[in-house]
Write an enzyme that holds these catalytic residues in place. Structure first.
Site, short mmCIF file in Angstrom:
data_model
loop_
_atom_site.label_atom_id
_atom_site.label_comp_id
_atom_site.label_asym_id
_atom_site.label_seq_id
_atom_site.Cartn_x
_atom_site.Cartn_y
_atom_site.Cartn_z
N GLY A 12 0.93 -1.06 0.12
CA GLY A 12 0.22 0.10 0.03
C GLY A 12 0.75 1.33 -0.08
N HIS A 108 0.82 0.65 -13.09
CA HIS A 108 1.83 -0.46 -13.47
C HIS A 108 2.93 0.04 -13.70
CE1 HIS A 108 2.43 -4.65 -14.83
NE2 HIS A 108 3.06 -4.12 -15.94
C1 GAR Z 1 3.33 -1.30 -7.39
O1 GAR Z 1 4.53 -1.34 -8.03
C2 GAR Z 1 2.05 -1.28 -8.62
O2 GAR Z 1 2.71 -0.75 -9.69
C3 GAR Z 1 2.08 -2.71 -8.93
O3 GAR Z 1 2.02 -3.51 -7.60
C4 GAR Z 1 2.87 -2.47 -6.63
C5 GAR Z 1 2.16 -2.15 -5.48
O4 GAR Z 1 3.12 -1.70 -4.38
N1 GAR Z 1 0.79 -2.81 -9.63
C6 GAR Z 1 0.96 -4.09 -10.68
O5 GAR Z 1 2.08 -4.68 -10.85
C7 GAR Z 1 -0.42 -4.29 -11.63
N2 GAR Z 1 -0.14 -5.05 -12.61
P1 GAR Z 1 2.13 -1.03 -3.18
O6 GAR Z 1 1.37 -1.98 -2.58
O7 GAR Z 1 3.31 -0.51 -2.30
O8 GAR Z 1 1.62 0.26 -3.61
#
Ligand code: GAR
Length: 194
Positions: A12, A108
């Site tokens: 998050g 992404h």
């Molecule tokens: C982020 O890097 C986001 O871009 C990726 O998950 C991570 C979540 O990090 N999303 C994807 O890969 C969607 N296909 P966070 O929970 O620390 O924000």
């Protein structure tokens, strides 16, 4: 003022950057709730500590259709206009996407359309690209597809490890996402390439 919900599955950190910007008035929209398909998502605790209501989407009992009914119910109850995916690792059904057309945003960690999927950073790293980055886009019925709202390039340095690249990508995400949402919610046309 418009309103939005953020969906997460894990740490998050993007949600926290967005919530911080919203609470500082940098995004002119109300963050109504933060929801997760994963009751153990660390981001839920962070959202709670920041004073935002949190919800668990129950994919276990009634599967995706039950969880999406629950989410649609919450959005209509709380009059949420935008759904912001921030590391939400479930695929929304074509029916849910159609019902919220043009109102679901995702981030992404690659320069789409390259390297969609679960491990955009690792896949770009393994491929050996010299420039990667982050993309904010509207969600359509494909995976990490849909109209691109903003992108930021992140060069891969010769001295990089996967970990150091990941750090710079996340830093880029934390700056780009809230700024893109701020422009989108204020009705401005969004386009950032750097
Ligand atoms: C982020 O890097 C986001 O871009 C990726 O998950 C991570 C979540 O990090 N999303 C994807 O890969 C969607 N296909 P966070 O929970 O620390 O924000």
């Amino acid at each position: 003022m418009t309103s939005f919900a953020v969906l997460i599955s894990g740490r998050g950190t993007n949600m926290a950057a967005i919530a911080r910007a919203a609470s500082q008035g940098k995004i002119e929209a109300r963050l109504e709730f933060v929801a997760s398909d994963n009751p153990k998502a660390a981001g839920l605790k962070i959202a709670g500590e920041m004073g935002y209501p949190t919800e668990i989407l129950d994919y276990g009992k009634e599967g995706r259709s039950g969880a999406e009914r629950q989410l649609a119910g919450l959005c209509s109850l709380k009059r949420v206009e935008w759904i912001v995916l921030a590391g939400f690792m479930r695929i929304l059904s074509p029916e849910f996407v159609a019902a919220h057309r043009g109102r679901i945003v995702n981030i992404h960690p690659s320069l789409l359309p390259s390297f969609p999927g679960r491990d955009g950073i690792g896949d770009a790293w393994k491929y050996g690209v010299k420039i990667t980055g982050v993309t904010v886009h509207l969600v359509d019925q494909g995976i990490d597809s849909g109209p691109i709202l903003a992108q930021k390039a992140v060069p891969v340095r010769p001295s990089d490890t996967l970990e150091s690249l990941e750090k710079r990508i996340h830093r880029a995400e934390h700056g780009l996402y809230w700024k893109t949402l701020a422009a989108l919610f204020s009705g401005a046309s969004v386009s950032e390439r750097s």
